[in-house]
Structure formats: C-alpha cells, structure tokens
Design a protein around this motif. Structure first.
Motif, PDB file in Angstrom:
ATOM      1  N   ALA A 170       0.842  -1.189   0.000  1.00 24.60           N
ATOM      2  CA  ALA A 170       0.000   0.000   0.000  1.00 24.60           C
ATOM      3  C   ALA A 170       0.886   1.250   0.000  1.00 24.60           C
ATOM      4  N   ALA A 171       0.302   2.398  -0.393  1.00 33.99           N
ATOM      5  CA  ALA A 171       1.067   3.638  -0.563  1.00 33.99           C
ATOM      6  C   ALA A 171       1.903   4.026   0.659  1.00 33.99           C
ATOM      7  N   PRO A 172       1.353   3.998   1.892  1.00 27.42           N
ATOM      8  CA  PRO A 172       2.177   4.384   3.050  1.00 27.42           C
ATOM      9  C   PRO A 172       3.401   3.482   3.229  1.00 27.42           C
ATOM     10  N   LYS A 173       3.249   2.194   2.903  1.00 23.07           N
ATOM     11  CA  LYS A 173       4.369   1.263   3.053  1.00 23.07           C
ATOM     12  C   LYS A 173       5.409   1.476   1.954  1.00 23.07           C
ATOM     13  N   VAL A 174       4.943   1.834   0.762  1.00 22.66           N
ATOM     14  CA  VAL A 174       5.879   2.153  -0.320  1.00 22.66           C
ATOM     15  C   VAL A 174       6.719   3.362   0.087  1.00 22.66           C
ATOM     16  N   TYR A 175       6.055   4.352   0.678  1.00 21.69           N
ATOM     17  CA  TYR A 175       6.765   5.545   1.146  1.00 21.69           C
ATOM     18  C   TYR A 175       7.809   5.152   2.194  1.00 21.69           C
ATOM     19  N   ALA A 176       7.455   4.276   3.100  1.00 19.30           N
ATOM     20  CA  ALA A 176       8.383   3.843   4.147  1.00 19.30           C
ATOM     21  C   ALA A 176       9.598   3.140   3.546  1.00 19.30           C
ATOM     22  N   ILE A 177       9.381   2.363   2.478  1.00 18.29           N
ATOM     23  CA  ILE A 177      10.486   1.683   1.804  1.00 18.29           C
ATOM     24  C   ILE A 177      11.408   2.708   1.138  1.00 18.29           C
ATOM     25  N   LEU A 178      10.803   3.734   0.502  1.00 17.97           N
ATOM     26  CA  LEU A 178      11.614   4.776  -0.138  1.00 17.97           C
ATOM     27  C   LEU A 178      12.458   5.539   0.884  1.00 17.97           C
ATOM     28  N   VAL A 179      11.920   5.712   2.088  1.00 17.28           N
ATOM     29  CA  VAL A 179      12.686   6.364   3.149  1.00 17.28           C
ATOM     30  C   VAL A 179      13.943   5.550   3.450  1.00 17.28           C
ATOM     31  N   ARG A 180      13.813   4.204   3.428  1.00 17.48           N
ATOM     32  CA  ARG A 180      14.975   3.334   3.651  1.00 17.48           C
ATOM     33  C   ARG A 180      16.013   3.538   2.534  1.00 17.48           C
ATOM     34  N   VAL A 181      15.536   3.706   1.306  1.00 20.31           N
ATOM     35  CA  VAL A 181      16.447   3.942   0.186  1.00 20.31           C
ATOM     36  C   VAL A 181      17.197   5.256   0.388  1.00 20.31           C
ATOM     37  N   VAL A 182      16.448   6.295   0.759  1.00 21.30           N
ATOM     38  CA  VAL A 182      17.066   7.602   1.000  1.00 21.30           C
ATOM     39  C   VAL A 182      18.108   7.500   2.109  1.00 21.30           C
ATOM     40  N   ASP A 183      17.775   6.784   3.176  1.00 21.15           N
ATOM     41  CA  ASP A 183      18.727   6.614   4.289  1.00 21.15           C
ATOM     42  C   ASP A 183      20.005   5.919   3.819  1.00 21.15           C
ATOM     43  N   ALA A 184      19.846   4.913   2.948  1.00 18.83           N
ATOM     44  CA  ALA A 184      21.015   4.201   2.431  1.00 18.83           C
ATOM     45  C   ALA A 184      21.884   5.125   1.578  1.00 18.83           C
ATOM     46  N   VAL A 185      21.227   5.980   0.785  1.00 17.59           N
ATOM     47  CA  VAL A 185      21.966   6.931  -0.051  1.00 17.59           C
ATOM     48  C   VAL A 185      22.704   7.946   0.824  1.00 17.59           C
ATOM     49  N   LYS A 186      22.052   8.400   1.887  1.00 15.94           N
ATOM     50  CA  LYS A 186      22.653   9.411   2.766  1.00 15.94           C
ATOM     51  C   LYS A 186      23.964   8.922   3.380  1.00 15.94           C
ATOM     52  N   LYS A 187      24.037   7.621   3.645  1.00 14.47           N
ATOM     53  CA  LYS A 187      25.257   7.078   4.256  1.00 14.47           C
ATOM     54  C   LYS A 187      26.451   7.166   3.305  1.00 14.47           C
ATOM     55  N   ILE A 188      26.162   7.156   2.008  1.00 18.86           N
ATOM     56  CA  ILE A 188      27.236   7.213   1.016  1.00 18.86           C
ATOM     57  C   ILE A 188      27.543   8.658   0.630  1.00 18.86           C
ATOM     58  N   VAL A 189      26.488   9.445   0.454  1.00 18.22           N
ATOM     59  CA  VAL A 189      26.650  10.837   0.029  1.00 18.22           C
ATOM     60  C   VAL A 189      26.339  11.732   1.229  1.00 18.22           C
ATOM     61  N   LYS A 190      27.304  11.932   2.086  1.00 21.87           N
ATOM     62  CA  LYS A 190      27.064  12.667   3.332  1.00 21.87           C
ATOM     63  C   LYS A 190      27.108  14.175   3.102  1.00 21.87           C
ATOM     64  N   GLY A 191      26.230  14.876   3.816  1.00 29.13           N
ATOM     65  CA  GLY A 191      26.262  16.334   3.816  1.00 29.13           C
ATOM     66  C   GLY A 191      25.729  16.989   2.563  1.00 29.13           C
ATOM     67  N   GLN A 192      25.026  16.248   1.710  1.00 30.94           N
ATOM     68  CA  GLN A 192      24.484  16.836   0.483  1.00 30.94           C
ATOM     69  C   GLN A 192      22.960  16.882   0.562  1.00 30.94           C
ATOM     70  N   GLU A 193      22.361  17.746  -0.235  1.00 28.25           N
ATOM     71  CA  GLU A 193      20.909  17.930  -0.219  1.00 28.25           C
ATOM     72  C   GLU A 193      20.228  16.836  -1.036  1.00 28.25           C
ATOM     73  N   LEU A 194      19.182  16.231  -0.463  1.00 24.41           N
ATOM     74  CA  LEU A 194      18.441  15.185  -1.153  1.00 24.41           C
ATOM     75  C   LEU A 194      16.969  15.560  -1.254  1.00 24.41           C
ATOM     76  N   VAL A 195      16.369  15.327  -2.417  1.00 28.03           N
ATOM     77  CA  VAL A 195      14.915  15.447  -2.586  1.00 28.03           C
ATOM     78  C   VAL A 195      14.451  14.194  -3.310  1.00 28.03           C
TER      79      VAL A 195
END
Length: 315
Positions: free
Chosen positions: A228-253
C-alpha cells in the motif's frame, strides 16, 4: 551579579525588539528569503511543545499536542514555521492563567491546518479585526508582567502568507482563543523544482558548479503493486537513508521512486560518487515487515553548467 542580570535582561529585550523590527521590515518589503525543505510537521510541533513545557509547568498550565497522523509533511522553511509557533504559543502563555494550551496539526485534504488554542482571557469582538495590526497589544496593563513589541502576530501572519497559507483568529471573551493557520501540502514535484531553482540561483551568484545525481528505483512499480502507498513511502525512506550514508552532507529530494542529490562537486568528483553508489546500491535488500524486499537502482548525473543550466534540463 544583580546589576549584570538586569543588564542582560535589557539586552535580551532590545535584541527581541530589533529582530522583530527587522522581520516586519523584510515582510513589508517582500524580501523574506525562505530556505525550504521537507519538514515533518508532527515532529516540529512536538519539539515546540518540549521547548515551552518547562515554562508551562511553572505557570501550572497543561501543554498538549494533537495530530491527525504520525507523519504530516510540508515543504516549508523550518526555522520560520518554528518562529510562527513560538510567537503564537508565547502569546497564549501571556494571557492564559489556568487551564491548557494545545498545539495541533491536521491533514485537511489539499492543505495542512495548524492551530494553537488556549483557555485564556480571550479577545473582545471589537478587537478581533485589529489583532494582526502592528504594535497592537490587547489586555496589557502598565507595570510588571510580560511585555512584547506588539509585532509577533503581524510577523507570524506575514510568514504564513509568504508560504502561501492563511492565518486567522477565533476567540470568545473569558473562554479562550484559537489561532489557526494553513500551509500548502508537500508536493514532491514542486519541492524538487524549487530546490533546483534555488541552487541554480546560488551557483550563478557565487560562480560555482554543482552536480545533480539521480538515483532511480528501477522496480518501483513492482514494489508499488506489492504494498500500500504508506508502506511504499516507508520503503523509499529506507532507500534515502542508504543513499545518505554514502553521500554525506548533500541535499536530497525524492519522489516517485527517484532520489535527486544536489552535490557541490564537479564532474570528476561526481563520477566517483556514481561509482560508490553503483558498487553499494545497484541491488540491495531490506527487511520490511518480515518480507525481504530487493531494491534495484540505477544512477546517472548532470553537471551545472557544463551539461545543463536550466532546471528542466538538469532534471
């Protein structure tokens, strides 16, 4: 010590007056600069509650928070919206002797509705049209007690309106007052466009380069069909978190299975970023609600101004 404490109080008071005058001047001159980001209004409201809690407890007042759901996002200037809440809650504190003050945030369809309500003395009907006028102070008597500049509500109204919202008051004398304001809902496409427009403007001004990196979840449609949509959003948050660990200190949208990274790097450095992202995140798995979800990602980048110098071209 007593003398210096009096000096310090006067310095703080003068600082508040000067800051209020500067804020109202910027609002009237339409020169308010907003540094927007995606903000969880529920978390913001709770942080305001924590800030005022000791003061409310000292006065014997209840300070409550009411939200319609666990996460309600808006694309706003976080500091400016905190300033609005601080002005409204601070105002409620001045004129509430007993009872409670409540901060609330609700999803109202095409917008968010925020409210600061109290069980204070209220405002007379004849005074309501003048509430947001500059230097107006209702119920203030000479002598000791809490003082202000009479600019707080005018500033709050100006900040809300520059965000595209509305602020109004509802009050009954000797019953209580509610200040309500709306904010536009977070629309990911608008947030992404505005973030890139702001960065291009800053790059032109400072003669800088930057890179736009796109992380695309290739199996986004398959994941959307599975959850469902809320769970898809939660999964995307995990993706963003994974990206943040590699690209630190940069702006993400992020939106619709795509994460955009706005990085202050040139093309050569950007290629190194792509290589790190590809090595770690081209295919990875997360455990989500006892189900292992495989995330398949692809990556590419464009550099400003070498590859593109307009928002649509960068996107």
């Amino acid at each position: 010590q007593e003398f210096l404490s009096i000096c310090l109080e006067d310095i703080d008071r003068l600082t508040r007056i000067i800051n209020d005058l500067l804020d109202i001047s910027k609002i009237e001159a339409k020169k308010v600069e907003l540094k927007k980001s995606v903000v969880d209004m529920v978390a913001l409201t709770r942080s305001v509650n924590l800030f005022f809690y000791p003061r409310a407890a000292e006065k014997g007042l209840e300070l409550e928070t009411s939200v319609s759901q666990d996460c309600i996002e808006a694309y706003v200037d976080r500091d400016k919206i905190i300033q609005v809440f601080n002005n409204l809650v601070g105002n409620a504190m001045k004129f509430t002797v007993q009872g409670k003050i409540e901060l609330s945030v609700a999803d109202a369809g095409d917008h968010l509705e925020c409210c600061v309500s109290d069980t204070g003395r209220g405002i007379a009907g004849d005074d309501l049209p003048k509430v947001f006028s500059k230097f107006e102070q209702f119920g203030r008597t000479d002598g000791p007690g809490e003082k202000g500049t009479g600019l707080g509500l005018a500033i709050a109204k100006g900040i809300v309106e520059v965000h595209g919202g509305l602020l109004w008051v509802e009050s009954r004398l000797n019953v209580g007052t509610s200040f309500k304001f709306t904010l536009p809902k977070y629309l990911s496409a608008d947030a992404i466009r505005e973030a890139f427009e702001r960065r291009i403007m800053e790059a032109k001004r400072d003669s800088r380069v930057f890179s736009a990196v796109r992380v695309r979840v290739e199996n986004f449609n398959a994941i959307s069909g599975q959850f469902a949509a809320p769970k898809v959003y939660a999964i995307l948050v995990r993706v963003v978190d994974a990206v943040k660990k590699i690209v630190k200190g940069q702006e993400l949208v992020s939106a619709d299975g795509r994460v955009r990274i706005i990085a202050d790097v040139d093309r050569k450095t950007c290629q190194g970023v792509l290589e790190r992202l590809t090595a770690v995140l081209s295919s990875f798995a997360i455990n989500f609600e006892k189900v292992q979800v495989t995330i398949q990602c692809s990556f590419d980048c464009r550099c400003y101004p070498e590859d593109a110098d307009k928002v649509l071209e960068l996107l």
